[in-house]
Design a protein around this motif. Structure first.
Motif, mmCIF file in Angstrom:
data_model
loop_
_atom_site.group_PDB
_atom_site.id
_atom_site.type_symbol
_atom_site.label_atom_id
_atom_site.label_comp_id
_atom_site.label_asym_id
_atom_site.label_seq_id
_atom_site.Cartn_x
_atom_site.Cartn_y
_atom_site.Cartn_z
ATOM 1 N N ALA A 1 0.840 -1.199 0.000
ATOM 2 C CA ALA A 1 0.000 0.000 0.000
ATOM 3 C C ALA A 1 0.870 1.242 0.000
ATOM 4 N N GLU A 2 1.896 1.190 0.819
ATOM 5 C CA GLU A 2 2.766 2.353 0.934
ATOM 6 C C GLU A 2 3.491 2.607 -0.388
ATOM 7 N N ALA A 3 3.962 1.493 -1.005
ATOM 8 C CA ALA A 3 4.689 1.627 -2.251
ATOM 9 C C ALA A 3 3.790 2.211 -3.337
ATOM 10 N N LEU A 4 2.509 1.767 -3.340
ATOM 11 C CA LEU A 4 1.598 2.276 -4.360
ATOM 12 C C LEU A 4 1.296 3.757 -4.130
ATOM 13 N N ALA A 5 1.161 4.144 -2.880
ATOM 14 C CA ALA A 5 0.919 5.553 -2.565
ATOM 15 C C ALA A 5 2.088 6.397 -3.049
ATOM 16 N N ARG A 6 3.273 5.885 -2.816
ATOM 17 C CA ARG A 6 4.480 6.588 -3.234
ATOM 18 C C ARG A 6 4.532 6.669 -4.769
ATOM 19 N N ALA A 7 4.095 5.609 -5.421
ATOM 20 C CA ALA A 7 4.100 5.600 -6.878
ATOM 21 C C ALA A 7 3.202 6.699 -7.414
ATOM 22 N N ARG A 8 2.079 6.896 -6.735
ATOM 23 C CA ARG A 8 1.156 7.950 -7.153
ATOM 24 C C ARG A 8 1.829 9.317 -7.056
ATOM 25 N N GLU A 9 2.562 9.516 -5.942
ATOM 26 C CA GLU A 9 3.276 10.790 -5.780
ATOM 27 C C GLU A 9 4.292 10.977 -6.889
ATOM 28 N N LEU A 10 5.001 9.859 -7.199
ATOM 29 C CA LEU A 10 6.047 9.958 -8.211
ATOM 30 C C LEU A 10 5.457 10.292 -9.572
ATOM 31 N N LEU A 11 4.282 9.749 -9.843
ATOM 32 C CA LEU A 11 3.654 10.049 -11.127
ATOM 33 C C LEU A 11 3.427 11.545 -11.263
ATOM 34 N N SER A 12 3.021 12.180 -10.157
ATOM 35 C CA SER A 12 2.804 13.614 -10.275
ATOM 36 C C SER A 12 4.146 14.336 -10.383
ATOM 37 N N LEU A 13 5.157 13.752 -9.762
ATOM 38 C CA LEU A 13 6.479 14.359 -9.872
ATOM 39 C C LEU A 13 6.933 14.383 -11.339
ATOM 40 N N VAL A 14 6.655 13.270 -12.062
ATOM 41 C CA VAL A 14 7.062 13.226 -13.470
ATOM 42 C C VAL A 14 5.934 13.720 -14.382
ATOM 43 N N GLN A 15 5.026 14.470 -13.827
ATOM 44 C CA GLN A 15 3.969 15.160 -14.555
ATOM 45 C C GLN A 15 3.017 14.225 -15.282
ATOM 46 N N LEU A 16 2.641 13.150 -14.597
ATOM 47 C CA LEU A 16 1.587 12.290 -15.131
ATOM 48 C C LEU A 16 0.494 12.240 -14.086
ATOM 49 N N ASP A 17 -0.766 12.042 -14.522
ATOM 50 C CA ASP A 17 -1.797 12.046 -13.502
ATOM 51 C C ASP A 17 -1.974 10.660 -12.898
ATOM 52 N N ALA A 18 -2.603 10.612 -11.737
ATOM 53 C CA ALA A 18 -2.655 9.377 -10.958
ATOM 54 C C ALA A 18 -3.450 8.286 -11.647
ATOM 55 N N GLY A 19 -4.285 8.669 -12.613
ATOM 56 C CA GLY A 19 -5.052 7.657 -13.345
ATOM 57 C C GLY A 19 -4.156 6.699 -14.096
ATOM 58 N N ALA A 20 -2.922 7.099 -14.336
ATOM 59 C CA ALA A 20 -1.981 6.251 -15.071
ATOM 60 C C ALA A 20 -1.700 4.957 -14.335
ATOM 61 N N MET A 21 -1.874 4.933 -13.023
ATOM 62 C CA MET A 21 -1.564 3.767 -12.189
ATOM 63 C C MET A 21 -2.176 2.483 -12.723
#
Lengths: 328, 281, 529, 536
Positions: free
Chosen positions: D393-413
């Motif tokens: 869960a934590e890793a996925l939450a972090r992945a969501r943050e990273l997506l925004s860091l690389v300018q992609l929206d969280a729907g990409a998950m």
């Protein structure tokens, strides 16, 4: 490949082939001897009468009373000097038996092979050139049909049709016995007998080659160098012949090498249906009669045939495709 | 998945194949309902032509119902096809994966082993194995599996070899994933399409191989199979053509269906090739 | 093939009228000389030297090349062959054969009584288990002059003459075998006999060719120029060959039974089921008495009663052959028509099993047995499939195990079976071909002995007495007694008296004239009409 | 008089695509002796234009309107046979991929001769072939003519292609990205060759490229294409230095500006030190012959200090990627030390390496090949931390943050890689590396597979992240412009060895090694400094 490299190539492949054949011989030896029953008991079973002494005599005569490793050693020594042993059951050297049958099998498989490759490649090329057309569809359907039909069934249907209904062709055997035929007449006679079995054996592989050729043709046709050829104004027919087909045949050649062994296997069925006096049937009868020496001999021969055929296709490949030596 | 179906259904042949295959499976599943009792029961006079005495597809030399034989035989034929394919896949995938992923001398050894098996004529080898282990359903399946794994090993090896050097596998390596995890989550799923396509064709050839063995009298004598039906019908083909024609058609249709489905799968799983196959049309 | 047919027609062209064998014989039509007779041989035998090989195909083909001292009529009366006459002493111990003079081996050497002595005392005793068992009774065997053979037995043995037909004791050339290993001597491949045909060519897997022996000792014979045996492994091809006239004669199991009705209806073909009187093969379910509950006579009787032998004859063998009634075939001497096994009756069979203490279990079965079909062709597999259904009716599950000929012979020989099918030749006399299956002294680990392991001292005694009793009437009484015991105990479940039709074109004459059917010399066979 | 004029050309796309036409209303002209560069990003329709001119459009792409006038006749109205006779004789074409554009089983001389023979002028083909091969500066033309393509390098093959195209002295040459697949030095040679031959014979050239450097190097006139339309057309100097259309302006702005940064030498602690690394490859050989050996890496020592970016530059096959892969144990070198924060990583087993996996991460070149197509983007990013023990869960939450860091929206998950464009995928690849919170990031040609505009965005993203997270970076590239823009220091590799290294400005400004000079000379359009424009 350059010619100067040929001897080395042949030597390497030859050594490898010899090792493979040797491994096959040893493996088969053990497998065959693992089978229950021995030639002595078969002969006893079919003689209508037997006693212990009869069996013991036969076993001793066949060398079956020796330990297995001794039998293997004797056999291997024989094979190395191309002596395939003696069939005690048929009272003839194995080599004599095989030599009598081998030409028939070579003729049958050879004819089937030539038929399959020429017709298969032609149909495949035709289909690929007219991809999506009705001709393509028909060829694809025909190929699929042959591909999905049991070989022996095709044989039976052909006999029904051509021999029984139309009475055009003989249904069995390799030649008309009892008539003295010489020269062309004798050849025609054999050819008449050969037609149905070769067709039966060839149709399946024809389908395989047609499908393979079509697929590789389409793949090659997409490649850049074909576009290059068109860009320099090469006429369409020549594009197909010189550029597409020549490259598309490479996988076909490889496949043909692999197919050699399957062809020999398929010939057992065809030889059974058409009473074709070849080694496939010899092997099957030998297996049922536990005639070890003959069985091993046939295995040896077919392995040599397959390995030899592989070598030939490799060589052909090397001649057709200059890149081969890069892979050693 | 929707995409997969769209691409699959674009191939009309594949859809036809799938329908035939489903019908065959249906017949297999309902064999006991449609034809209750044993397919070996002598139901009527021998050699009744199709349509007579309630025999839809005629009766055989002992008066057994050919239609019942085909229905019950479909179970065994499908089972032989499926089980031997699964077994061949098990051998082929593990050896191919080992060779392709580890490379080096393992690859070399496995490939020599595979070559060795490819040099022995496979049908002859299958006959030998069945004869040695006496014809039972088990030995037939075993023999078919033993002779049909080499192509799988080759395909899987080639796939693994190319996938192993792909960047996403290297990325997984750099992430510190274990070898097993890489093979299972990264390489195998991507090698699956050719394996799936190949296995549909293998089921088809296993059914053919089984029938050929039965034709030579090397089938399990306790089980009704299509191969047995043709084997017993071929010698009376001129008295009772229906005995070998109908089971032959059953094999033909099933094998054809499997091939068509295989092509459809290949289209659906390899869109790049599919475009090529269909040309621009 | 067209060519060969034309060739034959041309050869037969001058014969003006079509006539049947019997007509030809009756009218004393002069046989025509010339022509090639194509036949079939199934399966291809390994060698054609009788003695070295005793399989059916060898016994069918080799008598064209090799001859015996005598042969037998359909009623098993001895007929002269190489012996033109013979006398038997009143005590049944001394046999004197007068041999044909002017007989030459195919290599030109003269045939003498020495060859006969060698064949009897050495060659067959060494090679043939069947001859070995009988010829041990010989005290002396000598050539009193070049054309007289005298044999003295240790004790009287009434069926002794039955051992001198070509299939049992073919006379071979002493000069070609003496002092060598008989099995590997060159003569095994280069066959040299005294018969009407010389061995000329053998293309393995294809054909065997024999040509007329110009120096044959019967003047003017043989009539045929050439005999060709074609090897055709597939039964449908064989039938086709016969129908299209590519071969003119089929024998033994060349033709599958289900093809026979249609061949019968062909106007140009004759289907003859005679000619098996000497061999009289009898088929049965071979039971291993060591396996429970097969040691229980009630179980065996119940199993026997569950089988509809008429179904087997009519549906499987298409009317060829007849139901067996006991251990001795009706064509064999000393058959007792009064000793018959119990009739087909499923209800009684079930009752018998209930009474024997094998009640049906919940799933409707009583017990299960393994069964090895005879691996000699499809019909035997069909038979086993029928038996499996028949046994199901009385709650016995037969589980089939496929084997090839190799495994079958070994497993039966080693007693490693529960039930199987077997058929055995009777050679004209119960002592020669019946006793071996039932006497306890012959329980051996070899096929065609008493492999089932049946043992009954009374049966042993009766067979032993019948063996040494010189008078036929006494023997008949003894054999009747033994048949009564055996049909009651059912040591093996007899099924049918087999017969293998000889089918030939009507223009082939004199095909079946002896009790050995096509295993004759063919010196009087001709093609005409 | 114009040699070729394409007038209002429209080519349809098969229904169901993202736009109805491959090209729409294209009008352009090539004059004799002139080089027209058609420039645009991938998918802009430039290759379609070229193929339409050659009459080589695939069946699925029909011309719906327009004319293509060539030497006074409308090519589109010609019969296939008439068109074939023109191809190769009056019109010739060379392609992007020299490795696959030649028939692998025909000798090259034969392939050139064929071009002559099919037009009925094969009389003295053998001699002409050698002349032609000499004309494209191939060494030993006679031997080359007898060679098979696989024996030749990419540059040599492209020369063969040019020789083949010029065999019948066509009046129009169409070159479809002919240098894109080549190394810079080779590219420069080929560009010069084309220019030279074209100048000598007065051939008209339609040159298709995506690289404004190449345009600057070679073009007389330029046509800029975007999504199937020509957005701007004019003389080269005009378009390059004073672009009018916003799209052109954007493209030119995205070209990396070689303005090397002057950064003071770093004294930060050492992160990575490579000493005496050697890696050799044995080609698979037979049992008897000697196995050929390739020295992939040798004499390639370097150090990397904290927060610094070191650029490894060199041409293909120089060993730069192998060296980088040695650092992350994707390749096992035979010799040398790879010292990371004081520990030698080379001898470590797979297990012992695992802790370092978190600290050293890598970004790969090919955005299409570097993501597992069968996994969802969220899993791809999160699986590294999960492997190292982070709860899912934590890793996925972090992945969501990273997506925004690389300018992609969280729907990409929840989506799969194939649903993304190349640039987006490269961002996902970067996010995957960053998810491990590495100290050292190895970027292996991270932008070379991308179009210029996307390339600029990714480079900007990398620069931003680096600054924010204080990453140390080993940056591998073949593009000197990119290296100049990104790196603090540069190491130049050639045939497995580092021949020169130093601060970027120094290496670019005052190259010491002959090879470095050669590389710098080969930067296309080096004489052109892109005007400073506001991107987008």
């Amino acid at each position: 490949m350059e010619l100067s490299r040929l001897p080395g190539f042949l030597l390497r492949r030859g050594v490898k082939a010899a090792l493979v054949i040797l491994a096959i011989v040893v493996c088969n030896f053990f497998l065959i001897h693992a089978a229950p029953g021995d030639p002595a008991s078969v002969i006893a079973g079919q003689s209508g009468a037997a006693d212990e002494r009869f069996l013991a005599q036969l076993r001793q005569q066949f060398g079956l009373d020796q330990p297995l490793y001794v039998q293997l050693w004797i056999y291997l020594k024989g094979v190395l000097t191309l002596d395939l042993g003696f069939s005690h059951r048929q009272q003839l050297p194995v080599w004599t038996l095989i030599a009598q049958r081998l030409p028939a099998t070579l003729l049958l498989t050879g004819a089937a092979f030539v038929l399959a490759v020429t017709a298969g490649v032609t149909l495949g090329t035709l289909a690929a050139r007219r991809v999506g057309s009705w001709a393509d569809s028909i060829i694809t359907v025909i190929a699929l049909t042959f591909y999905a039909t049991p070989l022996f069934w095709v044989g039976l249907m052909l006999v029904l049709f051509f021999s029984v209904w139309l009475e055009w062709l003989p249904s069995f055997g390799m030649n008309s016995v009892g008539v003295e035929l010489y020269g062309i007449a004798a050849m025609l006679d054999v050819a008449q007998h050969l037609l149905l079995p070769a067709l039966t054996l060839g149709l399946f592989y024809l389908a395989v080659y047609a499908r393979l050729t079509r697929a590789t043709m389409l793949e090659v046709a997409d490649q850049d160098f074909v576009k290059t050829a068109r860009a320099k104004g090469v006429p369409e027919g020549q594009v197909v012949r010189r550029h597409v087909l020549r490259n598309a045949l490479l996988p076909v050649i490889t496949f043909a090498g692999i197919q050699a062994g399957q062809l020999v296997g398929g010939s057992i069925l065809v030889e059974t249906v058409f009473a074709w006096p070849g080694i496939g049937r010899l092997a099957f009868d030998a297996l049922l009669a536990r005639d070890y020496a003959v069985l091993l001999g046939v295995f040896f021969c077919t392995s040599v045939m397959v390995v030899g055929f592989n070598l030939m296709t490799d060589l052909l490949y090397a001649v057709v495709d200059p890149r081969v030596e890069v892979e050693g | 998945m929707k995409d997969f179906w769209r691409r699959f259904s674009r191939n009309r042949g594949a859809v036809v194949g799938l329908v035939i295959l489903l019908l065959v499976c249906l017949v297999a599943a309902l064999a006991d309902v449609i034809f209750p009792g044993s397919p070996w029961d002598m139901a009527t006079a021998p050699f009744m032509p199709p349509g007579e005495e309630g025999m839809l597809l005629g009766s055989d030399s002992l008066g057994r119902d050919v239609a019942a034989g085909i229905a019950h035989g479909s179970r065994i034929s499908l089972m032989v096809g499926a089980v031997s394919t699964v077994a061949a896949l098990a051998i082929g995938v593990s050896l191919g994966a080992l060779a392709g992923y580890l490379g080096g001398w393992v690859d070399d050894a496995v490939m020599r082993f595979t070559e060795f098996f490819q040099t022995i004529p496979s049908f002859v080898f299958a006959i030998l194995l069945v004869a040695i282990f006496t014809p039972t359903i088990g030995s037939v399946v075993f023999a078919i599996a033993v002779v049909s794994w080499p192509p799988v090993a080759r395909v899987v090896r080639a796939e693994f070899l190319s996938l192993r050097s792909r960047e996403f596998v290297q990325a997984a390596e750099v992430l510190g994933k274990s070898r097993l995890a890489i093979v299972v989550t990264d390489i195998l799923p991507n090698a699956l399409s050719p394996i799936v396509v190949l296995s549909s064709l293998m089921v088809a050839s296993a059914i053919l191989l089984e029938s050929a063995l039965s034709f030579l009298g090397l089938g399990d004598p306790n089980l009704m199979t299509w191969g047995f039906l043709i084997g017993s019908g071929r010698s009376v083909i001129r008295i009772a053509w229906w005995m070998s024609v109908f089971p032959g058609l059953a094999i033909f249709l099933t094998v054809l269906a499997l091939n068509l489905v295989g092509e459809g799968l290949s289209d659906a799983l390899n869109p790049r090739l599919a475009r090529k196959r269909g040309g621009a049309a | 093939m067209d060519v060969s047919r034309r060739g034959l027609m041309a050869a037969a062209g001058s014969a003006p009228v079509l006539m049947t064998v019997s007509e030809a014989l009756a009218q004393g039509v002069t046989p025509r000389r010339g022509g090639t007779l194509q036949m079939m041989l199934t399966p291809e035998p390994p060698v054609l030297q009788i003695g070295v090989n005793q399989q059916g195909p060898t016994l069918a083909a080799a008598p064209k090349i090799f001859q015996g001292l005598i042969t037998f009529s359909p009623t098993l009366e001895p007929q002269p062959q190489l012996a033109k006459s013979w006398t038997i002493s009143p005590d049944g111990k001394e046999y004197i054969f007068k041999l044909e003079e002017n007989v030459k081996w195919h290599d030109g050497r003269p045939f003498t009584a020495d060859d006969a002595v060698f064949s009897i005392t050495k060659f067959h005793v060494e090679l043939s288990p069947r001859a070995r068992a009988i010829f041990t009774l010989i005290e002396t065997c000598e050539a009193t002059d070049p054309h007289t053979l005298r044999i003295v037995l240790k004790q009287a043995f009434q069926p002794f003459l039955l051992m001198f037909d070509p299939t049992a004791c073919a006379i071979v050339a002493k000069h070609l075998f003496d002092g060598q290993d008989y099995r590997t001597a060159p003569a095994v491949q280069q066959l040299i006999g005294t018969g009407p045909f010389k061995f000329t060519e053998w293309q393995r897997g294809n054909f065997i060719r024999m040509d007329r022996n110009e120096n044959y000792w019967k003047p003017g014979q043989p009539y045929l120029d050439t005999i060709i045996y074609r090897i055709i492994p597939d039964s449908q091809s064989r039938r086709l060959a016969l129908e299209t006239g590519q071969v003119l004669l089929s024998q033994a199991s060349d033709i599958e039974p289900f093809d026979i009705p249609q061949l019968r209806s062909r106007p140009n073909l004759t289907v003859d089921t005679k000619g098996w009187e000497y061999f009289s093969p009898l088929s049965w379910i071979e039971l291993n008495h060591r396996v429970k509950p097969l040691d229980d006579a009630r179980v065996r009787r119940a199993m026997s009663m569950a089988i509809d032998r008429n179904f087997i004859i009519n549906r499987l063998w298409f009317g060829v052959g007849k139901p067996a009634t006991g251990p001795v075939a009706s064509t064999t001497r000393f058959y007792d028509a009064n000793a018959k096994i119990a009739a087909f009756n499923v209800r009684e069979a079930n009752a018998l099993l209930d009474a024997a203490g094998f009640p049906r279990k919940a799933d409707g079965t009583r017990f299960s047995l393994k069964h090895i079909p005879l691996p000699y062709g499809e019909i035997w597999t069909r038979l086993s499939e029928y038996l499996r259904q028949a046994m199901r009716q009385i709650g016995i599950t037969l589980e089939l195990e496929s084997t090839d000929a190799g495994s079958w012979a070994r497993r039966v020989g080693n007693w490693e079976y529960e039930t199987t099918i077997n058929f055995v030749y009777q050679f004209g006399d119960p002592t020669l071909g019946v006793a071996r299956t039932y006497v306890s002294s012959n329980i051996q680990r070899v096929t065609f002995t008493n492999t089932g392991g049946y043992s009954n001292p009374r049966v042993d005694a009766l067979f032993e007495e019948a063996r040494t009793t010189p008078a036929a009437a006494d023997r008949a009484r003894l054999f009747s007694d033994v048949q009564k015991i055996l049909v009651d105990e059912v040591p093996q479940i007899w099924l049918t008296e087999l017969s293998f039709p000889t089918i030939h074109d009507k223009k082939v004459h004199n095909v079946i004239t002896t009790g050995l059917g096509p295993s004759k010399s063919f010196d009087d066979v001709f093609i005409a009409g | 008089m114009t040699l070729l004029s394409v007038e209002n050309l429209t080519v349809a796309l098969p229904p169901g695509g993202d736009r109805p036409h491959a090209v729409e209303g294209i009008t352009l002209a090539v004059n004799p002796g002139e080089i027209l560069c058609v420039v645009g990003e991938s998918g802009s329709g430039k290759s379609i234009t070229a193929n339409a001119t050659m009459g080589l459009l695939p069946k699925g792409l029909p011309v719906t309107s327009g004319r293509i006038m060539f030497e006074g006749q409308n090519l589109l109205a010609l019969s296939p046979e008439a068109m074939r006779r023109l191809r190769g004789q009056r019109l010739a074409m060379i392609f992007q991929e020299p490795m696959t554009a030649l028939n692998p089983v025909m000798r090259v001389g034969e392939q050139i001769a064929e071009a002559m023979r099919v037009h009925g002028v094969g009389g003295n083909a053998a001699a002409r072939v050698i002349e032609l091969l000499a004309a494209v500066n191939l060494p030993d033309p006679a031997a080359t003519a007898r060679s098979y393509p696989f024996r030749l390098s990419g540059g040599q093959r492209q020369r063969v292609m040019i020789a083949m195209a010029l065999a019948l002295e066509p009046t129009l040459l169409i070159a479809d990205e002919p240098t894109t697949a080549l190394d810079v030095t080779t590219q420069m040679q080929i560009l010069r060759l084309i220019r030279e031959i074209q100048g000598r014979r007065g051939t008209g050239v339609m040159f298709i490229t995506h690289d404004f450097g190449v345009v600057a190097e070679i073009a007389d006139r330029v046509a800029v294409m975007q999504k199937g339309r020509i957005v701007e057309q004019g003389p080269a100097a005009e378009v390059l230095n004073n672009p009018q259309h916003p799209y052109t302006q954007g493209l030119i702005a995205a070209v990396p500006h070689g303005g090397a940064m002057m950064t003071p030498p770093s004294t930060a602690p050492l992160v990575l030190q490579a000493k005496g690394i050697e890696k050799t490859y044995r080609r698979p050989g037979g049992w008897f012959g000697p196995k050929p050996v390739v020295r992939a890496v040798h004499d390639a020592d370097f150090v990397l200090r904290k927060g610094e970016t070191l650029g490894l530059v060199g041409e293909s096959g120089s060993g730069k990627s192998t060296l980088a892969r040695c650092v992350v144990k994707l390749v096992q070198p035979e010799k040398g030390e790879i010292v990371f924060e004081g520990a030698d990583l080379r001898p470590l087993s797979r297990g012992a390496w695992k802790p370092y996996r978190k600290r050293i991460q890598m970004v790969f070149q090919d955005p299409f090949a570097s993501l597992n197509p069968r996994r969802k983007v969220g899993d791809i990013i999160a699986e590294g931390p999960i492997t190292h023990g982070t709860p899912r869960a934590e890793a996925l939450a972090r992945a969501r943050e990273l997506l925004s860091l690389v300018q992609l929206d969280a729907g990409a998950m929840e989506r799969f890689p194939h649903e993304f464009s190349g640039g987006q995928r490269q961002r996902i690849g970067i996010a995957r590396a960053l998810a491990m919170e590495p100290e050292l990031l190895i970027a292996d040609e991270p932008v070379s597979a991308l179009d210029v505009s996307v390339q600029a965005q990714v480079l900007a993203l990398l620069a931003d992240i680096r600054a924010r997270l204080g990453l140390t970076m080993l940056f591998i590239t073949h593009d000197l412009r990119v290296a100049a823009q990104v790196c603090d220091r540069i190491a130049v590799m050639r045939r497995g060895a580092i021949v020169e290294q130093g601060p970027t400005a120094e290496v670019f400004g005052n190259p010491q090694h002959e090879y470095t000079r050669q590389l710098l000379d080969s930067i296309p359009g080096r004489g052109w400094t892109p005007p400073v424009l506001a991107a987008e």
